[in-house]
Design a protein around this motif. Sequence first.
Motif, short mmCIF file in Angstrom:
data_model
loop_
_atom_site.label_atom_id
_atom_site.label_comp_id
_atom_site.label_asym_id
_atom_site.label_seq_id
_atom_site.Cartn_x
_atom_site.Cartn_y
_atom_site.Cartn_z
N SER A 74 19.14 46.18 33.45
CA SER A 74 18.13 45.54 34.29
C SER A 74 17.53 46.47 35.35
O SER A 74 16.43 46.23 35.82
CB SER A 74 18.70 44.29 34.98
OG SER A 74 19.78 44.65 35.83
N GLY A 81 26.02 50.20 35.68
CA GLY A 81 26.40 49.29 34.60
C GLY A 81 27.56 49.85 33.80
O GLY A 81 28.30 50.72 34.27
N ASP A 87 23.72 46.34 32.45
CA ASP A 87 24.11 45.54 33.60
C ASP A 87 24.47 44.11 33.18
O ASP A 87 25.23 43.43 33.88
CB ASP A 87 22.98 45.49 34.62
CG ASP A 87 22.56 46.88 35.05
OD1 ASP A 87 23.41 47.60 35.61
OD2 ASP A 87 21.39 47.26 34.82
N TYR A 88 23.90 43.64 32.09
CA TYR A 88 24.15 42.29 31.58
C TYR A 88 24.41 42.35 30.08
O TYR A 88 23.93 43.25 29.39
CB TYR A 88 22.94 41.37 31.80
CG TYR A 88 22.66 41.09 33.25
CD1 TYR A 88 23.26 40.02 33.90
CD2 TYR A 88 21.79 41.90 33.97
CE1 TYR A 88 23.00 39.75 35.24
CE2 TYR A 88 21.52 41.64 35.31
CZ TYR A 88 22.13 40.57 35.93
OH TYR A 88 21.88 40.31 37.25
N ARG A 101 27.84 39.71 33.38
CA ARG A 101 27.29 40.79 34.19
C ARG A 101 28.39 41.83 34.39
O ARG A 101 29.56 41.49 34.56
CB ARG A 101 26.82 40.26 35.54
CG ARG A 101 26.22 41.34 36.41
CD ARG A 101 25.72 40.80 37.72
NE ARG A 101 25.06 41.91 38.40
CZ ARG A 101 24.05 41.80 39.21
NH1 ARG A 101 23.57 40.61 39.48
NH2 ARG A 101 23.52 42.86 39.77
N VAL A 112 28.81 34.98 34.14
CA VAL A 112 27.87 34.61 35.20
C VAL A 112 27.97 33.09 35.32
O VAL A 112 27.64 32.37 34.38
CB VAL A 112 26.43 35.04 34.86
CG1 VAL A 112 25.46 34.54 35.91
CG2 VAL A 112 26.34 36.55 34.70
N ILE A 135 18.12 38.16 35.31
CA ILE A 135 18.40 39.59 35.39
C ILE A 135 17.84 40.19 36.68
O ILE A 135 17.53 41.38 36.74
CB ILE A 135 17.89 40.35 34.15
CG1 ILE A 135 16.40 40.12 33.92
CG2 ILE A 135 18.69 39.97 32.92
CD1 ILE A 135 15.79 40.97 32.82
#
Length: 144
Positions: A74, A81, A87-88, A101, A112, A135
């Motif tokens: 993101s 990350g 990052d996700y 996440r 999350v 995000i």
Amino acid sequence: MRLLAVLLGALALAAPALADANYTDTTGEDPGSADITTIHVANSPATGSITFTVYMTGVPVLTNDVTILVLIDSDKNPATGNPLGADYMLGLDSGGWYWTRWNATQANFVDVPGASMPVTFANGVFKATLHDTDIGAVKSFNFG
């Protein structure tokens, strides 16, 4: 376990010219196994939604040995990350879908809380729609 990862380049959410993008993957690398053929990414700047649609062969239904992952960078910074810069992570397996996440302290993806997004899989087609606020309301991101 068969792992299908969506591996692509960048998508800019703010640019109307990139509202829809198709990515074609080579097929037949491993005959008889699951194979991603096409990925369609659509965004709607008006609603802030991003939809990933992944078309596959060899996976008409999700079985216990199949996991589908979409990794999202993101902040477009490969140094943050997970080791791939994600990052996700959106995942889907026979137990359902999950939205996580990266947590640098734990060096792992964590759930999350309160995530709700339409995620479906039928006849070899995975589809998930998320909102840009999922995000961090960024205007562009990388995904893989």
